[in-house]
Design an enzyme around this catalytic site. Sequence first.
Site, PDB file in Angstrom:
ATOM      1  N   PRO A 195       0.833  -1.220   0.000  1.00 39.20           N
ATOM      2  CA  PRO A 195       0.000   0.000   0.000  1.00 39.20           C
ATOM      3  C   PRO A 195       0.859   1.257   0.000  1.00 39.20           C
ATOM      4  CG  PRO A 195      -0.059  -1.090   2.159  1.00 39.20           C
ATOM      5  CD  PRO A 195       0.734  -1.979   1.252  1.00 39.20           C
ATOM      6  N   ASP A 196       0.322   2.345  -0.564  1.00 37.70           N
ATOM      7  CA  ASP A 196       1.049   3.621  -0.474  1.00 37.70           C
ATOM      8  C   ASP A 196       0.651   4.303   0.829  1.00 37.70           C
ATOM      9  OD1 ASP A 196      -1.448   4.647  -0.998  1.00 37.70           O
ATOM     10  OD2 ASP A 196      -0.974   5.415  -2.998  1.00 37.70           O
ATOM     11  N   PHE A 197       1.035   5.556   1.008  1.00 36.30           N
ATOM     12  CA  PHE A 197       0.706   6.245   2.252  1.00 36.30           C
ATOM     13  C   PHE A 197      -0.695   6.837   2.233  1.00 36.30           C
ATOM     14  CE2 PHE A 197       5.021   7.628   4.283  1.00 36.30           C
ATOM     15  CZ  PHE A 197       5.086   6.415   4.931  1.00 36.30           C
ATOM     16  N   ARG A 198      -0.949   7.618   1.138  1.00 36.19           N
ATOM     17  CA  ARG A 198      -2.076   8.542   1.210  1.00 36.19           C
ATOM     18  C   ARG A 198      -3.331   8.127   0.447  1.00 36.19           C
ATOM     19  NH1 ARG A 198       2.640  10.899   1.454  1.00 36.19           N
ATOM     20  NH2 ARG A 198       3.054  12.279   3.217  1.00 36.19           N
ATOM     21  N   GLN A 209      11.492   7.423  -3.615  1.00 37.62           N
ATOM     22  CA  GLN A 209      11.138   7.648  -2.217  1.00 37.62           C
ATOM     23  C   GLN A 209      10.858   6.317  -1.548  1.00 37.62           C
ATOM     24  OE1 GLN A 209       8.341  11.355  -1.951  1.00 37.62           O
ATOM     25  NE2 GLN A 209       8.097  10.423  -3.923  1.00 37.62           N
ATOM     26  N   ASN A 210      10.808   5.261  -2.362  1.00 33.93           N
ATOM     27  CA  ASN A 210      10.393   3.980  -1.821  1.00 33.93           C
ATOM     28  C   ASN A 210      11.508   3.331  -1.021  1.00 33.93           C
ATOM     29  OD1 ASN A 210       8.066   4.525  -3.058  1.00 33.93           O
ATOM     30  ND2 ASN A 210       8.284   3.046  -4.729  1.00 33.93           N
ATOM     31  N   ASP A 241      11.188   0.001  -0.404  1.00 28.38           N
ATOM     32  CA  ASP A 241      10.995  -1.443  -0.611  1.00 28.38           C
ATOM     33  C   ASP A 241      12.113  -2.118  -1.412  1.00 28.38           C
ATOM     34  OD1 ASP A 241      10.439  -0.734  -3.308  1.00 28.38           O
ATOM     35  OD2 ASP A 241       8.290  -0.608  -2.919  1.00 28.38           O
ATOM     36  N   HIS A 297      14.727   8.058   0.753  1.00 28.30           N
ATOM     37  CA  HIS A 297      14.227   7.835   2.112  1.00 28.30           C
ATOM     38  C   HIS A 297      14.766   6.538   2.714  1.00 28.30           C
ATOM     39  CE1 HIS A 297      10.631  10.625   0.951  1.00 28.30           C
ATOM     40  NE2 HIS A 297      11.760  11.276   1.108  1.00 28.30           N
ATOM     41  N   CYS A 343      23.872   7.368  16.777  1.00 33.51           N
ATOM     42  CA  CYS A 343      25.236   7.514  16.238  1.00 33.51           C
ATOM     43  C   CYS A 343      25.327   7.044  14.787  1.00 33.51           C
ATOM     44  CB  CYS A 343      26.252   6.767  17.110  1.00 33.51           C
ATOM     45  SG  CYS A 343      26.100   4.973  17.023  1.00 33.51           S
ATOM     46  N   GLY A 360       3.939   7.846  -9.857  1.00 36.63           N
ATOM     47  CA  GLY A 360       3.371   7.277  -8.623  1.00 36.63           C
ATOM     48  C   GLY A 360       3.771   7.968  -7.344  1.00 36.63           C
ATOM     49  N   THR A 361       3.749   9.268  -7.337  1.00 34.82           N
ATOM     50  CA  THR A 361       4.027   9.985  -6.087  1.00 34.82           C
ATOM     51  C   THR A 361       3.083  11.173  -5.952  1.00 34.82           C
ATOM     52  OG1 THR A 361       5.610  11.396  -4.922  1.00 34.82           O
ATOM     53  CG2 THR A 361       5.996  11.124  -7.285  1.00 34.82           C
ATOM     54  N   SER A 362       2.687  11.465  -4.709  1.00 37.84           N
ATOM     55  CA  SER A 362       1.829  12.632  -4.487  1.00 37.84           C
ATOM     56  C   SER A 362       2.682  13.893  -4.405  1.00 37.84           C
ATOM     57  CB  SER A 362       1.031  12.461  -3.194  1.00 37.84           C
ATOM     58  OG  SER A 362       1.923  12.363  -2.099  1.00 37.84           O
ATOM     59  N   CYS A 422      -0.073   3.357 -13.385  1.00 37.51           N
ATOM     60  CA  CYS A 422       1.257   3.492 -14.001  1.00 37.51           C
ATOM     61  C   CYS A 422       1.638   2.240 -14.805  1.00 37.51           C
ATOM     62  CB  CYS A 422       2.318   3.891 -12.990  1.00 37.51           C
ATOM     63  SG  CYS A 422       2.382   2.891 -11.526  1.00 37.51           S
TER      64      CYS A 422
HETATM   65  P1  CNA Z   1       1.943   8.809  -1.470  1.00 39.29           P
HETATM   66  O1  CNA Z   1       1.880  10.141  -0.823  1.00 39.29           O
HETATM   67  O2  CNA Z   1       1.158   7.708  -0.840  1.00 39.29           O
HETATM   68  O3  CNA Z   1       1.472   9.016  -3.003  1.00 39.29           O
HETATM   69  C1  CNA Z   1       1.342   7.960  -3.904  1.00 39.29           C
HETATM   70  C2  CNA Z   1       0.743   8.508  -5.191  1.00 39.29           C
HETATM   71  O4  CNA Z   1       0.730   7.479  -6.148  1.00 39.29           O
HETATM   72  C3  CNA Z   1      -0.680   9.014  -5.011  1.00 39.29           C
HETATM   73  O5  CNA Z   1      -0.851  10.235  -5.711  1.00 39.29           O
HETATM   74  C4  CNA Z   1      -1.509   7.913  -5.627  1.00 39.29           C
HETATM   75  O6  CNA Z   1      -2.709   8.406  -6.180  1.00 39.29           O
HETATM   76  C5  CNA Z   1      -0.581   7.407  -6.717  1.00 39.29           C
HETATM   77  N1  CNA Z   1      -0.766   6.000  -7.071  1.00 39.29           N
HETATM   78  C6  CNA Z   1      -1.010   4.945  -6.270  1.00 39.29           C
HETATM   79  N2  CNA Z   1      -1.066   3.808  -6.969  1.00 39.29           N
HETATM   80  C7  CNA Z   1      -0.882   4.144  -8.275  1.00 39.29           C
HETATM   81  C8  CNA Z   1      -0.839   3.421  -9.479  1.00 39.29           C
HETATM   82  N3  CNA Z   1      -0.990   2.091  -9.507  1.00 39.29           N
HETATM   83  N4  CNA Z   1      -0.654   4.084 -10.638  1.00 39.29           N
HETATM   84  C9  CNA Z   1      -0.485   5.432 -10.639  1.00 39.29           C
HETATM   85  N5  CNA Z   1      -0.509   6.169  -9.530  1.00 39.29           N
HETATM   86  C10 CNA Z   1      -0.697   5.540  -8.339  1.00 39.29           C
HETATM   87  O7  CNA Z   1       3.437   8.282  -1.605  1.00 39.29           O
HETATM   88  P2  CNA Z   1       4.737   9.116  -1.979  1.00 39.29           P
HETATM   89  O8  CNA Z   1       5.707   8.136  -2.487  1.00 39.29           O
HETATM   90  O9  CNA Z   1       4.449  10.310  -2.759  1.00 39.29           O
HETATM   91  O10 CNA Z   1       5.164   9.620  -0.521  1.00 39.29           O
HETATM   92  C11 CNA Z   1       6.406   9.496  -0.064  1.00 39.29           C
HETATM   93  C12 CNA Z   1       6.525   8.531   1.126  1.00 39.29           C
HETATM   94  C13 CNA Z   1       5.769   7.275   0.937  1.00 39.29           C
HETATM   95  C14 CNA Z   1       7.952   8.112   1.216  1.00 39.29           C
HETATM   96  O11 CNA Z   1       8.504   8.549   2.399  1.00 39.29           O
HETATM   97  C15 CNA Z   1       7.964   6.574   1.135  1.00 39.29           C
HETATM   98  O12 CNA Z   1       8.960   6.024   1.902  1.00 39.29           O
HETATM   99  C16 CNA Z   1       6.622   6.193   1.595  1.00 39.29           C
HETATM  100  N6  CNA Z   1       6.130   4.867   1.192  1.00 39.29           N
HETATM  101  C17 CNA Z   1       6.889   3.976   0.492  1.00 39.29           C
HETATM  102  C18 CNA Z   1       6.386   2.736   0.154  1.00 39.29           C
HETATM  103  C19 CNA Z   1       7.220   1.762  -0.619  1.00 39.29           C
HETATM  104  O13 CNA Z   1       8.429   1.704  -0.418  1.00 39.29           O
HETATM  105  N7  CNA Z   1       6.621   0.988  -1.524  1.00 39.29           N
HETATM  106  C20 CNA Z   1       5.068   2.393   0.525  1.00 39.29           C
HETATM  107  C21 CNA Z   1       4.323   3.330   1.243  1.00 39.29           C
HETATM  108  C22 CNA Z   1       4.857   4.559   1.582  1.00 39.29           C
END
Ligand code: CNA
Length: 419
Positions: free
Chosen positions: A173-176, A246-247, A249, A266, A277, A337-339, A385
């Site tokens: 899952p993503d964050f938001r 930013q991932n 994983d 990140h 330390c 794929g980032t907000s 994506c």
């Molecule tokens: P976010 O804020 O959750 O944004 C994700 C964006 O991607 C949103 O705008 C979604 O609408 C969009 N999205 C989700 N799925 C899809 C898809 N299949 N196709 C197209 N668009 C999609 O996450 P960000 O990465 O912007 O925020 C940064 C944080 C999230 C970082 O600090 C990460 O470490 C953290 N994070 C990472 C993971 C991971 O490593 N996979 C998972 C969850 C959170």
Amino acid sequence: MLVTTKNDCPHVKTTQFFPIEEFIYLPFQSFKCEFCNEKRELWICLTCAKSFCGRYINKHFFEHIKQNNNHILCLSMLDLSVWCYKCITNGFLDVGSYINSPITSKYVNAYSDFKFGYNFMPPTNQISKLIKMNSQQCHNFKYYNFIELLKNRQFRNGVLMVGAGISTSAGIPDFRSEKGIFKEIKEKYKVKHPEEFFSKKKFIEKPKILYDIIKQLNLKKYNPTITHYFMKYLVDKGIIKIIFTQNIDGLELKAGINNAKVIFAHGIFNEGQCINCGKKIDCNDMDDYINKGEIKICNECNNPCKPSIVLYGEDLSDDFYETMDKIQDCDLGIIIGTSLSVEPFSSLPEKLNKNAWSVVINNEQIGEFDYDDLMKYHLFIEGSCDEICKKILVDCNWWDDFYNRFYKINNFNYYNENN
Ligand code: CNA
């Protein structure tokens, strides 16, 4: 050469012009002579918008007008002058007629905008009657222009900036988003601001919560998505030189992308270090502690150790800051794929120079700043994506190759099947 400037060339009225609304999005940087592939001294035919070399190279513009009687107005890609070949006397070689008319000025302005980033001539009343395109037409022109450049390897120094959205189809899952991690944390821990569990302050107070979240995420079990392999494919083609992710994983590495190309802005989940330390912890060791739910204490300074992810309130790595200056030299930035809501990562796209292409692939509009204002060549492609990456591969005629290299050996349906 004797040059006469004509404001009243009769052929301007009878010429069928290439649509200006398409002309402004032509991939001028890849133009070459249709006959001999020469790139020097090119002329663009204002009727068909094809380019041909001039009299000092192989004279192919003359060949073009011999074959096409009505194609007579051309624009120099060198000095932006427009000429009518019907008005020219004494054969083609001595006397030319330089045209300055409202309609030809539109083409000069459009090409000038591409070449210099600003209009060559001040707009007259007629010129400033801007041709209006609807946004779908505009999007399509830009999209196919982008594909043309991509497929013809016109991009050589691209950067990818990606986020959690590229891994959601793997099952992470993503964050938001609606089903994102933040929603679950809010419900489970009854908090308003789930971000706080990813902060340094909270970790020092209650390290166990972050251990639990990481344990529950179980990031080791996931596999790269089509988008990760698409990224690898662009790197292998020499189109993309740097990836900022930013991932945490690590799926970029699992897809086979060389570690040296990726900036893990990140951090990465499967390493560990002391919160105080910074002493590194063996990854198996860290994994054991997370699985047991037991806090690993640093044997140097007695503080809790955390997975090597950057928490809110911590600084990003030197690598990140050292590499971000390279973005200004990039010719292409693809954001997927980032907000774009976490600083300083969210400011990376602003580092692209105005002449670079910026392409955003996301399932919703993102970003605080106005790309259209900032970037001359900006394209937003809305949707999943994986689907969009597939479409780009198909449109570039790369799909078969991609399919053989990556697609048929991976089971990309694992997530959908399980859900
Ligand atoms: P976010 O804020 O959750 O944004 C994700 C964006 O991607 C949103 O705008 C979604 O609408 C969009 N999205 C989700 N799925 C899809 C898809 N299949 N196709 C197209 N668009 C999609 O996450 P960000 O990465 O912007 O925020 C940064 C944080 C999230 C970082 O600090 C990460 O470490 C953290 N994070 C990472 C993971 C991971 O490593 N996979 C998972 C969850 C959170």
